[in-house]
Design a protein around this motif. Structure first.
Motif, PDB file in Angstrom:
ATOM      1  N   MET A 252       0.700  -0.711   0.050  1.00 45.19           N
ATOM      2  CA  MET A 252       0.360  -0.035   0.001  1.00 45.19           C
ATOM      3  C   MET A 252       0.478   1.186  -0.020  1.00 45.19           C
ATOM      4  O   MET A 252       2.332   1.466   0.330  1.00 45.19           O
ATOM      5  N   PRO A 253       0.739   2.194  -0.793  1.00 43.41           N
ATOM      6  CA  PRO A 253       1.880   3.324  -0.728  1.00 43.41           C
ATOM      7  C   PRO A 253       1.031   4.199   0.901  1.00 43.41           C
ATOM      8  O   PRO A 253      -0.117   4.029   1.755  1.00 43.41           O
TER       9      PRO A 253
ATOM     10  N   THR B 125      -4.054  12.306  -0.572  1.00 42.91           N
ATOM     11  CA  THR B 125      -4.082  10.716  -0.746  1.00 42.91           C
ATOM     12  C   THR B 125      -5.239  10.704  -1.912  1.00 42.91           C
ATOM     13  O   THR B 125      -5.114   9.437  -2.155  1.00 42.91           O
ATOM     14  N   VAL B 126      -6.181  11.413  -1.962  1.00 46.55           N
ATOM     15  CA  VAL B 126      -6.909  11.147  -2.421  1.00 46.55           C
ATOM     16  C   VAL B 126      -6.071  11.097  -4.585  1.00 46.55           C
ATOM     17  O   VAL B 126      -6.535   9.766  -5.360  1.00 46.55           O
ATOM     18  N   HIS B 127      -5.448  11.827  -4.653  1.00 48.38           N
ATOM     19  CA  HIS B 127      -4.204  11.721  -5.996  1.00 48.38           C
ATOM     20  C   HIS B 127      -3.993  10.702  -5.759  1.00 48.38           C
ATOM     21  O   HIS B 127      -4.026   9.790  -6.668  1.00 48.38           O
ATOM     22  N   THR B 128      -3.389  10.094  -4.336  1.00 50.44           N
ATOM     23  CA  THR B 128      -2.447   8.088  -4.832  1.00 50.44           C
ATOM     24  C   THR B 128      -3.466   6.948  -4.947  1.00 50.44           C
ATOM     25  O   THR B 128      -3.346   6.249  -5.798  1.00 50.44           O
ATOM     26  N   LEU B 129      -4.727   7.381  -4.309  1.00 46.73           N
ATOM     27  CA  LEU B 129      -5.480   5.861  -4.518  1.00 46.73           C
ATOM     28  C   LEU B 129      -5.920   6.246  -5.608  1.00 46.73           C
ATOM     29  O   LEU B 129      -6.874   5.198  -6.135  1.00 46.73           O
ATOM     30  N   CYS B 130      -6.786   7.733  -6.491  1.00 51.69           N
ATOM     31  CA  CYS B 130      -6.891   7.507  -7.378  1.00 51.69           C
ATOM     32  C   CYS B 130      -5.460   6.411  -8.802  1.00 51.69           C
ATOM     33  O   CYS B 130      -6.200   6.171  -9.224  1.00 51.69           O
ATOM     34  N   ARG B 131      -4.782   6.574  -8.281  1.00 50.51           N
ATOM     35  CA  ARG B 131      -3.624   6.511  -9.672  1.00 50.51           C
ATOM     36  C   ARG B 131      -3.233   4.730  -9.337  1.00 50.51           C
ATOM     37  O   ARG B 131      -3.498   4.091 -10.299  1.00 50.51           O
TER      38      ARG B 131
END
Length: 56
Positions: A18-19, A28-34
């Motif tokens: 997990m990142p 965090t939203v950007h990371t989860l979208c990627r």
């Protein structure tokens, strides 16, 4: 309230792959979208039967 459960043997994979938390909601939203985009691409490749060339 929902309390998620899992098997102990699955935890190392989750923890190691997990990142990290970006400490800011937008980051965090950007990371989860990627991560979601990568997983979707991987699932499409697997669905088409070409798992050897899955997106990374």
């Amino acid at each position: 309230m929902h309390v998620p459960t899992t098997a102990i043997d699955r935890l190392p994979g989750y923890v190691l792959h997990m990142p990290p938390d970006e400490l800011h909601s937008a980051a965090t939203v950007h990371t989860l979208c990627r991560l979601t985009d990568r997983n979707t691409a991987y699932a499409k490749v697997r669905q088409n039967g070409d798992g050897a060339n899955a997106a990374r």
